[in-house]
Motif scaffolding. Structure first.
Motif, short mmCIF file in Angstrom:
data_model
loop_
_atom_site.label_atom_id
_atom_site.label_comp_id
_atom_site.label_asym_id
_atom_site.label_seq_id
_atom_site.Cartn_x
_atom_site.Cartn_y
_atom_site.Cartn_z
N GLU A 239 0.82 -1.21 0.00
CA GLU A 239 0.00 0.00 0.00
C GLU A 239 0.86 1.26 0.00
N SER A 240 2.09 1.13 0.46
CA SER A 240 3.01 2.28 0.51
C SER A 240 3.90 2.35 -0.73
N GLY A 241 3.66 1.45 -1.69
CA GLY A 241 4.44 1.46 -2.91
C GLY A 241 5.83 0.89 -2.78
N GLU A 242 6.08 0.14 -1.71
CA GLU A 242 7.41 -0.43 -1.48
C GLU A 242 7.43 -1.91 -1.90
N ASP A 243 7.17 -2.14 -3.17
CA ASP A 243 7.12 -3.52 -3.67
C ASP A 243 8.49 -4.18 -3.62
N ARG A 244 9.52 -3.42 -3.80
CA ARG A 244 10.87 -3.99 -3.73
C ARG A 244 11.15 -4.57 -2.35
N ALA A 245 10.64 -3.89 -1.30
CA ALA A 245 10.81 -4.38 0.07
C ALA A 245 10.04 -5.68 0.29
N VAL A 246 8.92 -5.85 -0.43
CA VAL A 246 8.16 -7.10 -0.35
C VAL A 246 9.00 -8.25 -0.89
N VAL A 247 9.68 -7.99 -2.01
CA VAL A 247 10.53 -9.01 -2.61
C VAL A 247 11.70 -9.34 -1.67
N GLU A 248 12.27 -8.33 -1.05
CA GLU A 248 13.37 -8.55 -0.10
C GLU A 248 12.89 -9.36 1.11
N LEU A 249 11.63 -9.12 1.51
CA LEU A 249 11.07 -9.84 2.66
C LEU A 249 11.07 -11.35 2.42
N SER A 250 10.91 -11.75 1.18
CA SER A 250 10.88 -13.19 0.87
C SER A 250 12.19 -13.87 1.25
N ASP A 251 13.29 -13.12 1.21
CA ASP A 251 14.57 -13.71 1.60
C ASP A 251 14.62 -14.02 3.09
N TYR A 252 14.02 -13.15 3.89
CA TYR A 252 13.98 -13.42 5.33
C TYR A 252 13.11 -14.63 5.64
N ILE A 253 11.99 -14.74 4.93
CA ILE A 253 11.10 -15.88 5.15
C ILE A 253 11.78 -17.19 4.74
N ALA A 254 12.56 -17.14 3.66
CA ALA A 254 13.21 -18.35 3.14
C ALA A 254 14.55 -18.64 3.81
N SER A 255 15.04 -17.71 4.62
CA SER A 255 16.37 -17.85 5.24
C SER A 255 16.44 -19.08 6.14
N GLU A 256 17.51 -19.83 5.99
CA GLU A 256 17.75 -20.99 6.86
C GLU A 256 18.15 -20.55 8.27
N GLN A 257 18.62 -19.33 8.39
CA GLN A 257 18.97 -18.81 9.72
C GLN A 257 17.73 -18.67 10.59
N HIS A 258 16.65 -18.15 10.02
CA HIS A 258 15.42 -17.92 10.78
C HIS A 258 14.40 -19.04 10.60
N GLN A 259 14.40 -19.67 9.43
CA GLN A 259 13.50 -20.78 9.12
C GLN A 259 12.03 -20.43 9.37
N LEU A 260 11.66 -19.22 9.01
CA LEU A 260 10.27 -18.79 9.19
C LEU A 260 9.32 -19.54 8.27
N TYR A 261 9.82 -19.99 7.13
CA TYR A 261 8.97 -20.68 6.18
C TYR A 261 8.35 -21.94 6.78
N LYS A 262 8.98 -22.50 7.79
CA LYS A 262 8.46 -23.71 8.42
C LYS A 262 7.19 -23.44 9.22
N LEU A 263 6.92 -22.18 9.48
CA LEU A 263 5.74 -21.82 10.27
C LEU A 263 4.52 -21.54 9.38
N PHE A 264 4.71 -21.58 8.05
CA PHE A 264 3.62 -21.37 7.10
C PHE A 264 3.08 -22.71 6.63
N ASN A 265 1.77 -22.81 6.48
CA ASN A 265 1.24 -23.99 5.81
C ASN A 265 1.31 -23.77 4.30
#
Length: 300
Positions: A239-265
């Motif tokens: 909504e703020s026009g920061e689509d590039r930041a959305v794409v960057e966010l995917s790296d944090y979700i996919a990161s093996e350091q944080h493993q956040l992707y395991k919390l998503f169905n």
């Protein structure tokens, strides 16, 4: 006096535990004030029974955390916030002081360490929701442009008044955009602080505790709150026009350091990836180029 204090603590704890044992969060209760039902309000007020003495503060914090977990698990943020506000801000200091009195020279026990960390995690999450609500409130108050009802043949006074309206609108719009930018950054930072919580992750204990049921509740909340926070953040960024930041966010979700992707169905992951793909098209960037997330020190 010591016996009297301990007896009082035992009695108040029994009262609180009795109330909690008979309570099940429900969305069908009659709402009273501040989006809190009458039943929930009684449970929230019961927390005060645990705050009569400093010697009870450790127990009070653990029980308050427990109650907040139950409210959040039922997606009832208002009573969860009300419970949190009941906890005195000096609780961490008091717990450490009381422990030092009873166990001089010994480090704080694992249950207290975990309870304090959980308290800080819950605080970060509740702050995130408040920031998001503030962002929604501000973004909905975009100034409306003035109506242009004066033709070029209008009188001089009418044309001057029209110009003043336009100038006032432009000033108000600029002020709104500046404040929205600040609120967007604040909301983004608070959400990232939850997603990338230090020392292991949000609602992850630093030391092994002694309550298996609590560990299950923490994991359940992680699988509920981490995806929901991610989607709220995506909404703010898009909504703020920061689509590039959305794409960057995917790296944090996919990161093996944080493993956040395991919390998503699977459904949540598919939805998230669809949003990332849409944003990558809108900002004309390749999601694969963001292979190395920034360090945690640089995200806030």
């Amino acid at each position: 006096a010591v016996v009297s204090t301990q007896s009082t603590g035992d009695v108040t704890m029994k009262i609180f535990q009795h109330l909690i044992s008979q309570y099940t969060p429900s969305n069908s209760d009659v709402v009273s004030v501040a989006n809190i039902s009458n039943t929930d309000a009684k449970i929230v007020s019961a927390v005060s029974w645990l705050l009569l003495t400093d010697t009870q503060r450790s127990t009070a914090l653990r029980q308050a955390n427990r109650l907040i977990r139950r409210f959040l698990g039922a997606r009832k943020h208002a009573p969860a916030c009300a419970v949190f506000e009941k906890i005195p801000p000096d609780s961490i200091e008091v717990i450490n002081r009381e422990w030092a009195k009873e166990y001089p020279g010994c480090p704080l026990g694992p249950d207290d360490l975990n309870s304090i960390r959980e308290y800080l995690c819950l605080q970060a999450y509740l702050d995130t929701h408040q920031a998001y609500n503030d962002w929604c409130c501000h973004s909905s108050k975009r100034p409306s442009p003035p109506t242009t009802g004066v033709s070029t043949m209008g009188t001089f006074s009418e044309q001057v008044a029209e110009e003043e309206k336009k100038k006032s609108y432009e000033v108000a719009l600029q002020r709104w955009e500046q404040n929205l930018c600040v609120q967007t950054q604040l909301t983004r930072d608070k959400m990232l602080n939850v997603l990338l919580f230090i020392d292991g992750g949000w609602l992850v204990d630093e030391v092994e505790g002694t309550e298996p049921e609590r560990a299950e509740q923490l994991h359940a909340l992680r699988t509920q709150c981490i995806p929901s926070t991610t989607f709220l953040l995506v909404n703010v960024l898009r909504e703020s026009g920061e689509d590039r930041a959305v794409v960057e966010l995917s790296d944090y979700i996919a990161s093996e350091q944080h493993q956040l992707y395991k919390l998503f169905n699977q459904q949540e992951l598919r939805r998230f990836l669809d949003l990332v793909y849409e944003s990558s098209i809108r900002c004309e960037c390749d999601p694969l180029q963001f292979s190395e997330p920034k360090s945690e020190e640089n995200i806030v």
